[in-house]
Design a protein around this motif. Sequence first.
Motif, mmCIF file in Angstrom:
data_model
loop_
_atom_site.group_PDB
_atom_site.id
_atom_site.type_symbol
_atom_site.label_atom_id
_atom_site.label_comp_id
_atom_site.label_asym_id
_atom_site.label_seq_id
_atom_site.Cartn_x
_atom_site.Cartn_y
_atom_site.Cartn_z
ATOM 1 N N ARG A 146 0.834 -1.211 0.000
ATOM 2 C CA ARG A 146 0.000 0.000 0.000
ATOM 3 C C ARG A 146 0.866 1.258 0.000
ATOM 4 O O ARG A 146 0.580 2.214 -0.706
ATOM 5 C CB ARG A 146 -0.917 0.015 1.216
ATOM 6 C CG ARG A 146 -2.094 -0.906 1.120
ATOM 7 C CD ARG A 146 -2.846 -0.914 2.452
ATOM 8 N NE ARG A 146 -4.024 -1.722 2.356
ATOM 9 C CZ ARG A 146 -5.261 -1.248 2.377
ATOM 10 N NH1 ARG A 146 -5.469 0.042 2.517
ATOM 11 N NH2 ARG A 146 -6.286 -2.064 2.270
ATOM 12 N N LEU A 147 1.909 1.237 0.823
ATOM 13 C CA LEU A 147 2.794 2.397 0.888
ATOM 14 C C LEU A 147 3.593 2.579 -0.398
ATOM 15 O O LEU A 147 3.878 3.709 -0.789
ATOM 16 C CB LEU A 147 3.730 2.280 2.092
ATOM 17 C CG LEU A 147 3.060 2.544 3.440
ATOM 18 C CD1 LEU A 147 3.931 2.055 4.579
ATOM 19 C CD2 LEU A 147 2.758 4.028 3.588
ATOM 20 N N ALA A 167 1.396 4.404 -2.863
ATOM 21 C CA ALA A 167 1.023 5.774 -2.502
ATOM 22 C C ALA A 167 2.265 6.514 -2.015
ATOM 23 O O ALA A 167 3.222 5.890 -1.554
ATOM 24 C CB ALA A 167 -0.032 5.756 -1.395
ATOM 25 N N ARG A 209 2.306 8.659 0.528
ATOM 26 C CA ARG A 209 2.232 8.650 1.985
ATOM 27 C C ARG A 209 0.829 8.257 2.410
ATOM 28 O O ARG A 209 -0.139 8.537 1.704
ATOM 29 C CB ARG A 209 2.623 9.995 2.573
ATOM 30 C CG ARG A 209 1.931 11.158 1.910
ATOM 31 C CD ARG A 209 2.481 12.496 2.313
ATOM 32 N NE ARG A 209 1.403 13.245 2.947
ATOM 33 C CZ ARG A 209 1.570 14.256 3.745
ATOM 34 N NH1 ARG A 209 2.771 14.664 4.041
ATOM 35 N NH2 ARG A 209 0.559 14.868 4.282
ATOM 36 N N LEU A 210 0.749 7.600 3.559
ATOM 37 C CA LEU A 210 -0.542 7.136 4.069
ATOM 38 C C LEU A 210 -0.614 7.337 5.578
ATOM 39 O O LEU A 210 0.391 7.206 6.276
ATOM 40 C CB LEU A 210 -0.737 5.648 3.783
ATOM 41 C CG LEU A 210 -0.964 5.231 2.329
ATOM 42 C CD1 LEU A 210 -0.940 3.712 2.220
ATOM 43 C CD2 LEU A 210 -2.280 5.784 1.819
ATOM 44 N N SER A 211 -1.820 7.604 6.055
ATOM 45 C CA SER A 211 -2.033 7.620 7.494
ATOM 46 C C SER A 211 -1.908 6.191 8.007
ATOM 47 O O SER A 211 -1.869 5.239 7.227
ATOM 48 C CB SER A 211 -3.431 8.164 7.812
ATOM 49 O OG SER A 211 -4.414 7.248 7.342
ATOM 50 N N GLY A 257 -4.821 4.268 6.839
ATOM 51 C CA GLY A 257 -4.738 4.085 5.392
ATOM 52 C C GLY A 257 -3.771 2.988 4.998
ATOM 53 O O GLY A 257 -3.929 2.339 3.969
ATOM 54 N N ALA A 258 -2.772 2.762 5.839
ATOM 55 C CA ALA A 258 -1.784 1.720 5.571
ATOM 56 C C ALA A 258 -2.237 0.360 6.078
ATOM 57 O O ALA A 258 -1.631 -0.656 5.762
ATOM 58 C CB ALA A 258 -0.452 2.077 6.230
#
Length: 103
Positions: free
Chosen positions: A32-33, A36, A38-40, A43-44
């Motif tokens: 996921r990272l 993207a 950056r992720l919260s 979100g990760a």
Amino acid sequence: MPRFTHPRLEDVPLDLAMHALADANRLSMIARLAAAERLSCTGAAPCDAIPKSTLSNHLKVLRAAGLIETVQVGREMINTLRRDEFERRFPGLLNAVLTNIEA
């Protein structure tokens, strides 16, 4: 204000990096990272049902292995993949893992 420990990559041994990458949930988080910028923390998360304590532990393992960096932005904790640094320390490892993750 939370402070996170981010190791210098030259201090991270291969076995610690491999341990961090050996868990299916952490692999999902890394994927996921990687997709993207950056992720919260949520979100990760590999799924919605993961307990916050488990998610926190997975993030701690990933930070200790030098795979992610976590910073506070306002009230959120934002995670980024330390891809370039990790690649310099362990050439080809992260790319091989990400290429072979089953979708």
